[in-house]
Design a protein around this motif. Structure first.
Motif, PDB file in Angstrom:
ATOM      1  N   ARG A  59      -6.716 -15.994  21.452  1.00  0.00           N
ATOM      2  CA  ARG A  59      -6.917 -16.474  20.090  1.00  0.00           C
ATOM      3  C   ARG A  59      -8.023 -17.524  20.102  1.00  0.00           C
ATOM      4  O   ARG A  59      -8.044 -18.405  20.957  1.00  0.00           O
TER       5      ARG A  59
ATOM      6  N   TYR B  25      -5.734 -15.561  11.373  1.00  0.00           N
ATOM      7  CA  TYR B  25      -4.642 -16.476  11.066  1.00  0.00           C
ATOM      8  C   TYR B  25      -5.190 -17.767  10.472  1.00  0.00           C
ATOM      9  O   TYR B  25      -6.283 -18.205  10.812  1.00  0.00           O
TER      10      TYR B  25
ATOM     11  N   PRO C 195      -6.777 -23.513  19.000  1.00  0.00           N
ATOM     12  CA  PRO C 195      -5.463 -22.980  18.651  1.00  0.00           C
ATOM     13  C   PRO C 195      -4.322 -23.714  19.358  1.00  0.00           C
ATOM     14  O   PRO C 195      -3.187 -23.674  18.883  1.00  0.00           O
TER      15      PRO C 195
ATOM     16  N   ARG D  44      -8.698 -16.250  14.973  1.00  0.00           N
ATOM     17  CA  ARG D  44      -8.539 -14.800  15.066  1.00  0.00           C
ATOM     18  C   ARG D  44      -8.169 -14.410  16.488  1.00  0.00           C
ATOM     19  O   ARG D  44      -8.478 -15.133  17.445  1.00  0.00           O
ATOM     20  N   GLN D  45      -7.543 -13.253  16.586  1.00  0.00           N
ATOM     21  CA  GLN D  45      -7.195 -12.716  17.890  1.00  0.00           C
ATOM     22  C   GLN D  45      -7.428 -11.218  17.884  1.00  0.00           C
ATOM     23  O   GLN D  45      -6.813 -10.497  17.105  1.00  0.00           O
TER      24      GLN D  45
END
Length: 128
Positions: free
Chosen positions: A45, A95, A112, A38-39
């Motif tokens: 991120r 994401y 990430p 997630r960001q």
């Protein structure tokens, strides 16, 4: 081609739950690690949870242990992220991403920076 598509985001009240889905194609879970990230606005991120194939235990970031659960349905080529007890701080774009192909005993760091393939994100907004 490896493709991932996240869905299931939305606007929820604090304390509520969501289940995010990541539909994948072009690879199998046997030799790819797949995870959720997630960001939030203004933040980097971050890796939340990953699975490294069918036999390895799932990885969870300390910040989400006990509230987030990752699972995979091989028949549907879909990975899920169950999020419970949502907090306003969980507001972010979520994401899914994949890393691979890997050897059978591979275990991802769920960073990430090591993911090879990314899907478009899904927005989660938690109101207080």
């Amino acid at each position: 081609d490896v493709q991932l598509q996240a869905s299931g985001g939305g606007l929820v009240q604090a304390g509520g739950s969501l289940r995010l889905s990541c539909a994948v194609s072009g690879f199998t879970f046997d030799n790819y690690a797949i995870g959720w990230f997630r960001q939030a606005p203004g933040k980097e991120r971050e890796g939340l949870s990953c699975i490294s194939g069918t036999d390895s235990p799932a990885y969870y970031a300390d910040s989400v242990k006990g509230r987030f659960t990752i699972s995979a349905d091989n028949a549907k080529n879909t990975v899920y992220l169950q999020i419970n007890s949502l907090e306003p701080e969980d507001t972010a774009v979520y994401y899914c991403a994949a890393e691979g192909p890997n050897s059978r005993d591979f275990y991802t760091t769920c960073s990430p920076f090591v993911m090879d393939y990314w899907g478009k994100g899904t927005q989660v907004t938690v109101s207080s």
